[in-house]
Design a protein around this motif. Structure first.
Motif: not given
Length: 332
Positions: A168-189
């Motif tokens: 993956s590229n840098d942006q995808q890697l960050r997405q995968l890392s945060l998503w793998g640890m479980g997070s509710l920080g990217q909440t949208e309606w």
């Protein structure tokens, strides 16, 4: 319903309401309730309410309900207190499918792009659930075999996600890392909309299966003699549970142990009657995840801890206790 159990449910509901009020006012910026009803689009407090605090609180409640209900259903289907979407590899299956959707480019219309992670997670969780159920029948529900199956699936899923992270590229890697640890920080309606229309109807439908889950606790043969279409019920509950897990994983990442801790804790209070156990698990799951998420976003300000780390810190010791309890029961 026993009056005592009704009182317990009302206490859980009041605690959840209190947690919602507390979470809404805890954070780097103190907000008054009047700012929620100030519809001036230029008002900073109102924008924080509507775009950050309120969506995150709603998502924590909805995901908490989904994970705890799916754990309750899994334990009822397998008749095993250690059945959990995370331990059995169901979350890993959903996670791998979401990782594929995030990393591998697909030319899709915009409306399908919005739903792609949910669809991918549902398919991944459903396939793994069916696989585990079939293997469970072959091993006759043996506890050790189920745990080994879960370990193997988690290992394969983790390796597959690792390969996708590597390419993956840098942006995808960050997405995968945060998503793998479980997070509710990217909440949208838009995420709230997706989870509401998928999770809430599914939870309501599962409640209508409460009596059938009670019959399954007697064993497949006895349930069949009592008039239950066992295989049809199992398939329907598998699909409903996979939909809950898939939706939750697609929007919040992998939040472990919630589906293990909550149903077992509620059984200690409410017993094995799923008519009461299901709503109790839903309320307590929402309460636990909301409290955990509030701690995750406030303990290390201005940074934020992934909520999945906190639930794992809680669930790990509980898992050890359940294994020891099972061993003591067998020796007795």
């Amino acid at each position: 319903m026993d009056k005592r159990y009704f009182v317990y449910l009302m206490v859980l509901l009041l605690l959840l309401i209190g947690a919602i009020i507390g979470a809404a006012n805890i954070g780097p910026v103190h907000l008054s309730w009047s700012s929620l009803f100030n519809f001036d689009p230029e008002d900073i407090d109102h924008r924080i309410w509507m775009n950050i605090r309120l969506p995150r609180i709603l998502l924590a409640v909805i995901i908490g309900v989904a994970l705890s209900i799916s754990g309750t259903v899994m334990q009822g289907l397998f008749r095993n207190p250690l059945a959990d979407p995370g331990l059995l590899g169901i979350s890993s299956g959903a996670g791998f499918a979401v990782a594929v959707a995030l990393v591998i480019p697909m030319a899709l219309p915009h409306f399908l792009t919005l739903w792609l992670p949910v669809i991918a997670a549902f398919v991944g969780s459903l396939l793994v659930t069916i696989l585990i159920f079939q293997l469970s029948n072959l091993t006759k529900g043996n506890l050790s075999s189920l745990l080994l199956i879960g370990i193997a699936i988690n290992a394969l899923g983790g390796a597959a996600v690792g390969i996708l992270s590597w390419v993956s590229n840098d942006q995808q890697l960050r997405q995968l890392s945060l998503w793998g640890m479980g997070s509710l920080g990217q909440t949208e309606w838009s995420l709230i909309f997706i989870t509401l229309i998928l999770i809430i109807p599914t939870v309501i439908i599962i409640q209508f299966y409460a009596q059938r889950l009670n019959l399954l606790q007697l064993g497949e043969e006895d349930a069949h003699y009592l008039g239950l279409n066992v295989h049809k019920t199992q398939k329907q509950l598998l699909i409903l549970s996979a939909l809950l897990v898939g939706t939750a994983v697609s929007v919040s990442g992998i939040i472990g142990f919630l589906g293990l801790v909550i149903p077992n804790a509620m059984r200690l209070i409410f017993g094995n009657n799923h008519k009461i156990l299901l709503p109790a698990s839903a309320l307590s799951g929402a309460l636990l995840l909301l409290v955990a998420d509030t701690l995750a976003r406030t303990m290390v300000q201005p940074a934020e801890m992934p909520v999945g780390l906190l639930t794992s810190l809680l669930g790990g010791p509980w898992f050890f206790w359940l294994i020891l309890k099972e061993q003591w029961r067998r020796r007795a």
